[in-house]
Design a protein around this motif. Structure first.
Motif, PDB file in Angstrom:
ATOM      1  N   LEU A   1       0.800  -1.222   0.000  1.00 22.91           N
ATOM      2  CA  LEU A   1       0.000   0.000   0.000  1.00 22.91           C
ATOM      3  C   LEU A   1       0.835   1.275   0.000  1.00 22.91           C
ATOM      4  CD1 LEU A   1      -2.701  -1.085   2.618  1.00 22.91           C
ATOM      5  CD2 LEU A   1      -2.815  -1.214   0.120  1.00 22.91           C
ATOM      6  N   LEU A   2       2.022   1.239   0.605  1.00 22.84           N
ATOM      7  CA  LEU A   2       2.844   2.440   0.718  1.00 22.84           C
ATOM      8  C   LEU A   2       4.128   2.364  -0.087  1.00 22.84           C
ATOM      9  CD1 LEU A   2       2.530   3.054   4.577  1.00 22.84           C
ATOM     10  CD2 LEU A   2       1.143   4.050   2.750  1.00 22.84           C
ATOM     11  N   GLY A   3       4.440   1.181  -0.598  1.00 27.57           N
ATOM     12  CA  GLY A   3       5.685   1.026  -1.334  1.00 27.57           C
ATOM     13  C   GLY A   3       6.911   1.132  -0.451  1.00 27.57           C
ATOM     14  N   GLU A   4       6.783   0.777   0.838  1.00 22.86           N
ATOM     15  CA  GLU A   4       7.884   0.871   1.789  1.00 22.86           C
ATOM     16  C   GLU A   4       8.238  -0.518   2.321  1.00 22.86           C
ATOM     17  OE1 GLU A   4       6.987   5.248   3.816  1.00 22.86           O
ATOM     18  OE2 GLU A   4       6.565   3.406   4.916  1.00 22.86           O
ATOM     19  N   THR A   5       9.511  -0.766   2.468  1.00 27.71           N
ATOM     20  CA  THR A   5       9.979  -1.987   3.125  1.00 27.71           C
ATOM     21  C   THR A   5      11.166  -1.640   4.013  1.00 27.71           C
ATOM     22  OG1 THR A   5      11.411  -2.505   1.242  1.00 27.71           O
ATOM     23  CG2 THR A   5       9.249  -3.574   1.304  1.00 27.71           C
ATOM     24  N   PRO A   6      11.308  -2.301   5.158  1.00 28.58           N
ATOM     25  CA  PRO A   6      12.482  -2.062   6.001  1.00 28.58           C
ATOM     26  C   PRO A   6      13.747  -2.513   5.289  1.00 28.58           C
ATOM     27  CG  PRO A   6      10.745  -3.243   7.188  1.00 28.58           C
ATOM     28  CD  PRO A   6      10.380  -3.271   5.746  1.00 28.58           C
ATOM     29  N   PRO A   7      14.910  -1.959   5.651  1.00 31.41           N
ATOM     30  CA  PRO A   7      16.171  -2.464   5.095  1.00 31.41           C
ATOM     31  C   PRO A   7      16.372  -3.925   5.478  1.00 31.41           C
ATOM     32  CG  PRO A   7      16.578  -0.925   6.890  1.00 31.41           C
ATOM     33  CD  PRO A   7      15.124  -0.842   6.573  1.00 31.41           C
ATOM     34  N   VAL A   8      17.136  -4.635   4.644  1.00 28.85           N
ATOM     35  CA  VAL A   8      17.313  -6.074   4.836  1.00 28.85           C
ATOM     36  C   VAL A   8      17.865  -6.393   6.224  1.00 28.85           C
ATOM     37  CG1 VAL A   8      18.562  -8.114   4.017  1.00 28.85           C
ATOM     38  CG2 VAL A   8      17.638  -6.483   2.380  1.00 28.85           C
ATOM     39  N   LEU A   9      18.853  -5.614   6.685  1.00 32.89           N
ATOM     40  CA  LEU A   9      19.447  -5.878   7.989  1.00 32.89           C
ATOM     41  C   LEU A   9      18.424  -5.712   9.105  1.00 32.89           C
ATOM     42  CD1 LEU A   9      22.106  -6.666   9.304  1.00 32.89           C
ATOM     43  CD2 LEU A   9      22.675  -4.241   9.531  1.00 32.89           C
ATOM     44  N   ALA A  10      17.525  -4.732   8.956  1.00 33.33           N
ATOM     45  CA  ALA A  10      16.480  -4.532   9.962  1.00 33.33           C
ATOM     46  C   ALA A  10      15.491  -5.695   9.946  1.00 33.33           C
ATOM     47  CB  ALA A  10      15.763  -3.208   9.719  1.00 33.33           C
ATOM     48  N   ILE A  11      15.194  -6.211   8.761  1.00 31.55           N
ATOM     49  CA  ILE A  11      14.282  -7.361   8.670  1.00 31.55           C
ATOM     50  C   ILE A  11      14.906  -8.579   9.342  1.00 31.55           C
ATOM     51  CG2 ILE A  11      13.205  -8.988   7.083  1.00 31.55           C
ATOM     52  CD1 ILE A  11      12.738  -6.735   5.154  1.00 31.55           C
ATOM     53  N   ILE A  12      16.201  -8.819   9.086  1.00 26.14           N
ATOM     54  CA  ILE A  12      16.885  -9.950   9.718  1.00 26.14           C
ATOM     55  C   ILE A  12      16.890  -9.782  11.238  1.00 26.14           C
ATOM     56  CG2 ILE A  12      19.101 -11.139   9.970  1.00 26.14           C
ATOM     57  CD1 ILE A  12      19.676 -10.409   7.047  1.00 26.14           C
ATOM     58  N   GLY A  13      17.231  -8.564  11.700  1.00 26.32           N
ATOM     59  CA  GLY A  13      17.223  -8.303  13.137  1.00 26.32           C
ATOM     60  C   GLY A  13      15.844  -8.457  13.739  1.00 26.32           C
ATOM     61  N   GLY A  14      14.838  -7.993  13.006  1.00 25.87           N
ATOM     62  CA  GLY A  14      13.468  -8.139  13.500  1.00 25.87           C
ATOM     63  C   GLY A  14      13.038  -9.586  13.590  1.00 25.87           C
ATOM     64  N   ALA A  15      13.446 -10.393  12.584  1.00 24.34           N
ATOM     65  CA  ALA A  15      13.108 -11.818  12.608  1.00 24.34           C
ATOM     66  C   ALA A  15      13.768 -12.513  13.797  1.00 24.34           C
ATOM     67  CB  ALA A  15      13.537 -12.477  11.304  1.00 24.34           C
ATOM     68  N   ILE A  16      15.032 -12.169  14.078  1.00 23.72           N
ATOM     69  CA  ILE A  16      15.729 -12.750  15.238  1.00 23.72           C
ATOM     70  C   ILE A  16      15.055 -12.318  16.534  1.00 23.72           C
ATOM     71  CG2 ILE A  16      17.907 -12.761  16.515  1.00 23.72           C
ATOM     72  CD1 ILE A  16      19.355 -12.519  13.844  1.00 23.72           C
ATOM     73  N   CYS A  17      14.676 -11.040  16.591  1.00 23.33           N
ATOM     74  CA  CYS A  17      13.994 -10.533  17.781  1.00 23.33           C
ATOM     75  C   CYS A  17      12.681 -11.269  18.019  1.00 23.33           C
ATOM     76  CB  CYS A  17      13.739  -9.031  17.620  1.00 23.33           C
ATOM     77  SG  CYS A  17      12.983  -8.245  19.060  1.00 23.33           S
ATOM     78  N   LEU A  18      11.907 -11.482  16.956  1.00 21.86           N
ATOM     79  CA  LEU A  18      10.643 -12.205  17.089  1.00 21.86           C
ATOM     80  C   LEU A  18      10.879 -13.662  17.464  1.00 21.86           C
ATOM     81  CD1 LEU A  18       8.618 -10.758  14.079  1.00 21.86           C
ATOM     82  CD2 LEU A  18       8.483 -10.130  16.491  1.00 21.86           C
ATOM     83  N   ALA A  19      11.979 -14.233  16.972  1.00 14.31           N
ATOM     84  CA  ALA A  19      12.322 -15.604  17.377  1.00 14.31           C
ATOM     85  C   ALA A  19      12.576 -15.654  18.876  1.00 14.31           C
ATOM     86  CB  ALA A  19      13.541 -16.092  16.604  1.00 14.31           C
ATOM     87  N   GLY A  20      13.258 -14.628  19.392  1.00 15.86           N
ATOM     88  CA  GLY A  20      13.494 -14.569  20.836  1.00 15.86           C
ATOM     89  C   GLY A  20      12.205 -14.470  21.616  1.00 15.86           C
ATOM     90  N   VAL A  21      11.279 -13.655  21.116  1.00 14.08           N
ATOM     91  CA  VAL A  21       9.970 -13.554  21.777  1.00 14.08           C
ATOM     92  C   VAL A  21       9.259 -14.896  21.726  1.00 14.08           C
ATOM     93  CG1 VAL A  21       7.727 -12.416  21.738  1.00 14.08           C
ATOM     94  CG2 VAL A  21       9.790 -11.096  21.256  1.00 14.08           C
ATOM     95  N   GLY A  22       9.357 -15.564  20.564  1.00 14.03           N
ATOM     96  CA  GLY A  22       8.712 -16.865  20.432  1.00 14.03           C
ATOM     97  C   GLY A  22       9.268 -17.894  21.402  1.00 14.03           C
ATOM     98  N   ILE A  23      10.585 -17.856  21.653  1.00 17.76           N
ATOM     99  CA  ILE A  23      11.207 -18.787  22.599  1.00 17.76           C
ATOM    100  C   ILE A  23      10.583 -18.646  23.977  1.00 17.76           C
ATOM    101  CG2 ILE A  23      13.354 -19.271  23.866  1.00 17.76           C
ATOM    102  CD1 ILE A  23      14.874 -18.626  21.279  1.00 17.76           C
ATOM    103  N   THR A  24      10.298 -17.414  24.381  1.00 19.87           N
ATOM    104  CA  THR A  24       9.727 -17.196  25.722  1.00 19.87           C
ATOM    105  C   THR A  24       8.315 -17.751  25.832  1.00 19.87           C
ATOM    106  OG1 THR A  24       8.768 -15.023  25.223  1.00 19.87           O
ATOM    107  CG2 THR A  24      11.077 -15.085  25.916  1.00 19.87           C
ATOM    108  N   GLN A  25       7.654 -17.953  24.688  1.00 17.54           N
ATOM    109  CA  GLN A  25       6.268 -18.406  24.722  1.00 17.54           C
ATOM    110  C   GLN A  25       6.120 -19.909  24.506  1.00 17.54           C
ATOM    111  OE1 GLN A  25       4.213 -16.108  25.715  1.00 17.54           O
ATOM    112  NE2 GLN A  25       5.915 -14.661  25.624  1.00 17.54           N
ATOM    113  N   LEU A  26       7.246 -20.616  24.323  1.00  9.18           N
ATOM    114  CA  LEU A  26       7.180 -22.055  24.130  1.00  9.18           C
ATOM    115  C   LEU A  26       6.632 -22.742  25.369  1.00  9.18           C
ATOM    116  CD1 LEU A  26      10.588 -22.774  22.342  1.00  9.18           C
ATOM    117  CD2 LEU A  26       8.307 -22.748  21.313  1.00  9.18           C
ATOM    118  N   ARG A  27       5.843 -23.722  25.171  1.00  6.98           N
ATOM    119  CA  ARG A  27       5.271 -24.493  26.271  1.00  6.98           C
ATOM    120  C   ARG A  27       5.784 -25.920  26.207  1.00  6.98           C
ATOM    121  NH1 ARG A  27       4.571 -20.195  27.556  1.00  6.98           N
ATOM    122  NH2 ARG A  27       2.697 -19.075  28.184  1.00  6.98           N
ATOM    123  N   ARG A  28       6.124 -26.466  27.359  1.00  5.24           N
ATOM    124  CA  ARG A  28       6.556 -27.868  27.386  1.00  5.24           C
ATOM    125  C   ARG A  28       5.395 -28.787  27.056  1.00  5.24           C
ATOM    126  NH1 ARG A  28      10.085 -28.202  32.997  1.00  5.24           N
ATOM    127  NH2 ARG A  28      11.772 -26.800  32.363  1.00  5.24           N
TER     128      ARG A  28
END
Length: 271
Positions: free
Chosen positions: A237-264
């Motif tokens: 809709l806006l023709g905007e995308t984050p820089p590649v390094l920010a996307i990679i960092g964001g994906a790692i950050c979300l992975a970290g958040v996901g780790i905290t939500q894992l259930r045994r």
């Protein structure tokens, strides 16, 4: 928010959004509420604090960040908030500090570092990064306060009082908001009305009811879907995308958040 940023300043836009949210919640309160709201002084003070943190300050800083960064990068940084909520729940709500939380924090911090490096390389604005991170802190603090308030009063009353408090806190922007109504495009004003009625009034109201049925950590993890949706919508809709390094960092950050939500997985009983 990002689409409207070129046409209106952060303060007036936040005020228009909160005025609309307060009006929608007032109507819902008149229609659905059957008993008067009588919170104790302590609960009332906490509810006012929740409103100022989650609506007035968060919305203002969030809008401000959108003047420096694309919508996807803002969403990636703000979704560091589930980890902040998890830490806050440990220190202020008495929840246990788990190994998953510690591992998730370390992983997410690596992602934040990569996003910060993208800023240092000039790919994103440092001011926008700081504002986005501050917005995440305000959002997290508001969620923690809201969790305490919901032990005493229902979500609709919490939202109504909180929105009124936030609107009052943003009243100094009234002259600018009046000017914006006459000067900004009608589409921008309608955007503020939509954000007030939809994501603020109804969205936070549904969130409040969900908080009464799920743990704070479980509910916060539902935000993991937001950055992907925002990045995709922003690109289309806006023709905007984050820089590649920010996307990679964001994906790692979300992975970290996901780790905290894992259930045994539940253990199987031996025969």
């Amino acid at each position: 928010m990002r689409w409207a940023a070129p046409d209106i300043a952060p303060g007036p836009f936040a005020l228009l959004r909160l005025v609309t949210a307060s009006a929608v919640l007032s109507i819902l309160l008149l229609v659905l509420r059957q008993r008067p709201i009588r919170p104790s002084p302590r609960v009332l003070l906490l509810t006012l604090t929740f409103g100022v943190l989650s609506f007035a300050l968060y919305t203002l800083v969030f809008n401000w960040a959108g003047h420096f960064l694309d919508a996807g990068t803002v969403a990636l940084i703000i979704n560091f908030s589930p980890l902040m909520i998890g830490l806050g729940a440990v220190f202020f709500l008495g929840e246990a500090f788990s190994r998953r939380l510690f591992s998730g924090i370390l992983t997410a911090l690596l992602g934040i570092i990569l996003i910060a490096v993208a800023g240092s390389l000039g790919h994103v604005a440092i001011v926008g990064l700081v504002l986005s991170f501050l917005a995440a802190v305000l959002y997290s603090a508001g969620v923690l306060v809201q969790k305490v308030v919901l032990r005493s009063i229902d979500p609709l009353a919490t939202m109504w009082i909180g929105c009124l408090a936030a609107t009052a806190a943003l009243l100094p922007f009234t002259p600018q908001a009046v000017t914006a109504i006459t000067a900004a495009p009608l589409s921008t004003i309608l955007g503020a009305v939509y954000l007030g009625a939809g994501p603020t009034a109804l969205g936070y109201l549904f969130w409040g009811y969900a908080m009464n049925h799920f743990s704070t950590g479980q509910l916060a993890s539902s935000n993991l879907a937001v950055p992907a949706l925002v990045v995709a919508a922003s690109a289309m809709l806006l023709g905007e995308t984050p820089p590649v390094l920010a996307i990679i960092g964001g994906a790692i950050c979300l992975a970290g958040v996901g780790i905290t939500q894992l259930r045994r997985p539940p253990q199987r009983l031996q025969e």
